[in-house]
Design an enzyme around this catalytic site. Structure first.
Site, PDB file in Angstrom:
ATOM      1  N   ASP A   1      -0.982  15.224  16.364  1.00  0.00           N
ATOM      2  CA  ASP A   1      -0.026  16.002  17.285  1.00  0.00           C
ATOM      3  C   ASP A   1      -0.749  17.254  17.643  1.00  0.00           C
ATOM      4  O   ASP A   1      -1.131  17.995  16.917  1.00  0.00           O
ATOM      5  CB  ASP A   1       1.060  16.034  16.466  1.00  0.00           C
ATOM      6  CG  ASP A   1       1.975  14.779  16.332  1.00  0.00           C
ATOM      7  OD1 ASP A   1       2.003  13.967  17.291  1.00  0.00           O
ATOM      8  OD2 ASP A   1       2.389  14.571  15.225  1.00  0.00           O
TER       9      ASP A   1
ATOM     10  N   SER B   1       0.804  -1.096  -0.029  1.00  0.00           N
ATOM     11  CA  SER B   1       0.092   0.039   0.129  1.00  0.00           C
ATOM     12  C   SER B   1       0.973   1.390  -0.038  1.00  0.00           C
ATOM     13  O   SER B   1       2.009   1.024   0.597  1.00  0.00           O
ATOM     14  CB  SER B   1      -0.835   0.158   1.322  1.00  0.00           C
ATOM     15  OG  SER B   1      -0.302  -0.131   2.589  1.00  0.00           O
TER      16      SER B   1
ATOM     17  N   GLU C   1       1.472   5.524   0.623  1.00  0.00           N
ATOM     18  CA  GLU C   1       0.736   6.808   1.453  1.00  0.00           C
ATOM     19  C   GLU C   1       1.336   7.775   0.736  1.00  0.00           C
ATOM     20  O   GLU C   1       2.666   8.043   0.528  1.00  0.00           O
ATOM     21  CB  GLU C   1       1.438   6.708   2.867  1.00  0.00           C
ATOM     22  CG  GLU C   1       0.950   7.931   3.721  1.00  0.00           C
ATOM     23  CD  GLU C   1       1.513   7.805   5.227  1.00  0.00           C
ATOM     24  OE1 GLU C   1       1.269   6.710   5.893  1.00  0.00           O
ATOM     25  OE2 GLU C   1       1.780   8.607   5.843  1.00  0.00           O
TER      26      GLU C   1
ATOM     27  N   PHE D   1      13.028  13.911  11.591  1.00  0.00           N
ATOM     28  CA  PHE D   1      11.686  13.340  11.654  1.00  0.00           C
ATOM     29  C   PHE D   1      11.679  12.103  12.673  1.00  0.00           C
ATOM     30  O   PHE D   1      10.630  12.149  13.459  1.00  0.00           O
ATOM     31  CB  PHE D   1      11.090  12.904  10.370  1.00  0.00           C
ATOM     32  CG  PHE D   1       9.504  12.616  10.453  1.00  0.00           C
ATOM     33  CD1 PHE D   1       8.793  13.570  11.088  1.00  0.00           C
ATOM     34  CD2 PHE D   1       9.054  11.278   9.761  1.00  0.00           C
ATOM     35  CE1 PHE D   1       7.313  13.152  11.014  1.00  0.00           C
ATOM     36  CE2 PHE D   1       7.628  11.277   9.640  1.00  0.00           C
ATOM     37  CZ  PHE D   1       7.027  12.041  10.242  1.00  0.00           C
TER      38      PHE D   1
ATOM     39  N   HIS E   1       3.527  -1.437   3.940  1.00  0.00           N
ATOM     40  CA  HIS E   1       2.714   0.102   3.869  1.00  0.00           C
ATOM     41  C   HIS E   1       4.091   0.845   3.440  1.00  0.00           C
ATOM     42  O   HIS E   1       4.690   1.110   4.324  1.00  0.00           O
ATOM     43  CB  HIS E   1       2.031   0.339   5.064  1.00  0.00           C
ATOM     44  CG  HIS E   1       1.485   1.848   4.847  1.00  0.00           C
ATOM     45  ND1 HIS E   1       0.304   2.210   4.439  1.00  0.00           N
ATOM     46  CD2 HIS E   1       2.067   2.981   5.369  1.00  0.00           C
ATOM     47  CE1 HIS E   1      -0.072   3.457   4.191  1.00  0.00           C
ATOM     48  NE2 HIS E   1       1.167   4.048   4.886  1.00  0.00           N
TER      49      HIS E   1
HETATM   50  P1  FAD Z   1      -3.594   8.043  20.362  1.00  0.00           P
HETATM   51  O1  FAD Z   1      -3.563   6.640  20.022  1.00  0.00           O
HETATM   52  O2  FAD Z   1      -4.523   8.748  20.971  1.00  0.00           O
HETATM   53  O3  FAD Z   1      -2.393   8.152  21.501  1.00  0.00           O
HETATM   54  C1  FAD Z   1      -1.622   9.307  21.560  1.00  0.00           C
HETATM   55  C2  FAD Z   1      -0.893   9.272  23.022  1.00  0.00           C
HETATM   56  O4  FAD Z   1      -1.836   9.397  23.999  1.00  0.00           O
HETATM   57  C3  FAD Z   1       0.017   8.159  23.195  1.00  0.00           C
HETATM   58  O5  FAD Z   1       1.287   8.555  23.725  1.00  0.00           O
HETATM   59  C4  FAD Z   1      -0.852   7.152  23.699  1.00  0.00           C
HETATM   60  O6  FAD Z   1      -0.159   6.135  24.439  1.00  0.00           O
HETATM   61  C5  FAD Z   1      -1.664   7.995  24.768  1.00  0.00           C
HETATM   62  N1  FAD Z   1      -2.920   7.433  25.308  1.00  0.00           N
HETATM   63  C6  FAD Z   1      -3.829   7.028  24.593  1.00  0.00           C
HETATM   64  N2  FAD Z   1      -4.810   6.811  25.449  1.00  0.00           N
HETATM   65  C7  FAD Z   1      -4.425   7.085  26.464  1.00  0.00           C
HETATM   66  C8  FAD Z   1      -5.377   7.052  27.594  1.00  0.00           C
HETATM   67  N3  FAD Z   1      -6.666   6.386  27.548  1.00  0.00           N
HETATM   68  N4  FAD Z   1      -4.989   7.645  28.843  1.00  0.00           N
HETATM   69  C9  FAD Z   1      -3.540   8.289  28.745  1.00  0.00           C
HETATM   70  N5  FAD Z   1      -2.528   8.244  27.699  1.00  0.00           N
HETATM   71  C10 FAD Z   1      -3.310   7.594  26.626  1.00  0.00           C
HETATM   72  N6  FAD Z   1      -0.560  12.608  11.833  1.00  0.00           N
HETATM   73  C11 FAD Z   1      -1.021  13.646  11.267  1.00  0.00           C
HETATM   74  O7  FAD Z   1      -1.462  14.833  11.654  1.00  0.00           O
HETATM   75  N7  FAD Z   1      -1.744  13.612  10.026  1.00  0.00           N
HETATM   76  C12 FAD Z   1      -1.329  12.301   9.398  1.00  0.00           C
HETATM   77  O8  FAD Z   1      -2.061  12.009   8.262  1.00  0.00           O
HETATM   78  C13 FAD Z   1      -0.785  11.293   9.980  1.00  0.00           C
HETATM   79  N8  FAD Z   1      -0.678   9.692   9.538  1.00  0.00           N
HETATM   80  C14 FAD Z   1       0.174   8.884  10.194  1.00  0.00           C
HETATM   81  C15 FAD Z   1       0.154   7.610   9.761  1.00  0.00           C
HETATM   82  C16 FAD Z   1       0.675   6.829  10.500  1.00  0.00           C
HETATM   83  C17 FAD Z   1       0.945   5.272   9.674  1.00  0.00           C
HETATM   84  C18 FAD Z   1       1.374   6.815  11.606  1.00  0.00           C
HETATM   85  C19 FAD Z   1       1.982   5.749  12.440  1.00  0.00           C
HETATM   86  C20 FAD Z   1       1.317   8.258  12.222  1.00  0.00           C
HETATM   87  C21 FAD Z   1       0.400   9.231  11.705  1.00  0.00           C
HETATM   88  N9  FAD Z   1       0.635  10.352  12.215  1.00  0.00           N
HETATM   89  C22 FAD Z   1      -0.110  11.416  11.399  1.00  0.00           C
HETATM   90  C23 FAD Z   1       0.854  10.846  13.393  1.00  0.00           C
HETATM   91  C24 FAD Z   1       0.050  10.780  14.662  1.00  0.00           C
HETATM   92  O9  FAD Z   1      -0.891  11.772  14.548  1.00  0.00           O
HETATM   93  C25 FAD Z   1       0.912  10.809  15.966  1.00  0.00           C
HETATM   94  O10 FAD Z   1       1.597   9.971  16.133  1.00  0.00           O
HETATM   95  C26 FAD Z   1       0.077  11.501  17.033  1.00  0.00           C
HETATM   96  O11 FAD Z   1       0.881  12.013  18.142  1.00  0.00           O
HETATM   97  C27 FAD Z   1      -0.608  10.189  17.718  1.00  0.00           C
HETATM   98  O12 FAD Z   1      -1.840   9.878  17.229  1.00  0.00           O
HETATM   99  P2  FAD Z   1      -2.511   8.512  17.720  1.00  0.00           P
HETATM  100  O13 FAD Z   1      -3.832   8.333  16.906  1.00  0.00           O
HETATM  101  O14 FAD Z   1      -1.517   7.363  17.705  1.00  0.00           O
HETATM  102  O15 FAD Z   1      -2.925   8.892  19.085  1.00  0.00           O
END
Ligand code: FAD
Length: 295
Positions: free
Chosen positions: A109, A15, A17, A218, A268
């Site tokens: 973020d 896939s 991106e 990064f 991916h």
């Molecule tokens: P979450 O899963 O919500 O986690 C965020 C943090 O909170 C983690 O440290 C987690 O351990 C902690 N956490 C989760 N649940 C709890 C809880 N209940 N209590 C306390 N702490 C908790 N970013 C973009 O802006 N745009 C993109 O298009 C993008 N694409 C991405 C694609 C991939 C494949 C990856 C791996 C990352 C991508 N990112 C993108 C980056 C991502 O948005 C960041 O890594 C962001 O900081 C975390 O998102 P998440 O969905 O993993 O967060």
């Protein structure tokens, strides 16, 4: 088509991106890249979503270009930090109307330029809230982001896995990893995930190192370790970009070969909107992997 319906058999698939181009004028060069990679018959292609929704419209437009000009399965990245339920609801309705069936649901973020930003004040706090919200539509196939070396804000690798499991349990169909350059992190993550009872496909995210300095910055930010041996080989090539790119391609080929030998079926690729490096990697992997199509 929902990606969750496409994980079948024992075929091996890739896939890709992309990020959304900055302007409408970039449609043609962007679509040339997509079309060049189309011959590798990707399981899906995805388009990133700028932090805080900064590319909301461009992400949607780019997905629609791909749908208009190809028959590829598309997935939108979507982040929820700072978003409202009504804005996400409107976006999901637009996606449903446009046949965009797949979403990579993330928190995103926190904005770097807003002092005292408090995610707890938002309508969505973590990715798991967005997964639950999207799941209610009963329409989309949902992916989540996972972190073989732990997410940069996580207090520990154990807590990270606990939260990973929680967001998957809200209804994720598959996961894609953050980039990693030493496969041991990925294999270890798979073992830990299995022990936690996670059974969905976890696709490894492969980032060809084409510019050592940029990737280093990064990788530092997102807690991905670049092995010393590759760093040492690349640093003397800082003023020889093409040689550095070739070395990055060779490294990625070895990384992918090891993953395939380890039984991995889906790769991916973070393409950085370039077809050359990823194409060279896939050509080097050759027939053991590809269902290459003509055209
Ligand atoms: P979450 O899963 O919500 O986690 C965020 C943090 O909170 C983690 O440290 C987690 O351990 C902690 N956490 C989760 N649940 C709890 C809880 N209940 N209590 C306390 N702490 C908790 N970013 C973009 O802006 N745009 C993109 O298009 C993008 N694409 C991405 C694609 C991939 C494949 C990856 C791996 C990352 C991508 N990112 C993108 C980056 C991502 O948005 C960041 O890594 C962001 O900081 C975390 O998102 P998440 O969905 O993993 O967060």
């Amino acid at each position: 088509m929902r990606i969750s319906d496409k994980f079948k058999g024992d075929e091996k698939r890739v896939s890709f991106e992309f990020f959304p181009p900055k302007s409408v004028e970039s449609r043609r060069p962007f679509m040339n890249v997509v079309n060049a990679l189309k011959r590798y018959d990707p399981l899906y292609v995805s388009v990133t979503y700028g932090s805080g929704g900064s590319t909301r419209d461009r992400t949607g437009t780019t997905l629609k270009w791909i749908k208009e000009e190809t028959d590829l399965t598309v997935m939108s990245h979507l982040t929820c930090i700072g978003a409202t339920t009504s804005s996400i609801d409107a976006l999901l309705k637009d996606y449903m109307a446009s046949g965009i069936d797949n979403i990579l649901a993330m928190r995103g973020d926190p904005p770097r330029d807003v002092a005292d930003f408090d995610p707890a004040k938002g309508e969505f706090r973590f990715a798991r809230d967005l997964v639950a919200f999207i799941k209610r539509c009963k329409y989309f196939s949902i992916a989540v982001a996972v972190y073989p070396e732990g997410h940069q804000e996580s207090p520990s690798i154990e807590k990270d896995m606990e939260y990973t499991k929680a967001k998957i349990d809200e209804g994720a169909d598959f996961a894609i990893t953050q980039m990693f350059f030493d496969n041991r992190y990925y294999y270890d993550f798979l073992d830990r995930a299995a022990k936690e009872g996670i059974t969905i496909p976890i696709l490894p995210g492969i980032m060809p190192i084409t510019d050592c300095r940029k990737i280093e910055e990064f990788a530092d930010f997102c807690n991905a370790t670049i092995p010393q041996d590759i760093k040492k080989k690349m640093e003397p090539l800082l003023d020889k970009p093409e040689e550095m790119r070739k070395l990055g391609v060779e490294y990625a080929v070895r990384q992918c070969e090891d993953l395939l030998d380890g039984g991995v079926r889906y790769l991916h690729f973070y393409t950085m909107n370039r077809a050359d490096s990823v194409g060279e990697i896939l050509d080097a992997l050759g027939s053991r992997f590809l269902r290459k199509q003509s055209g």
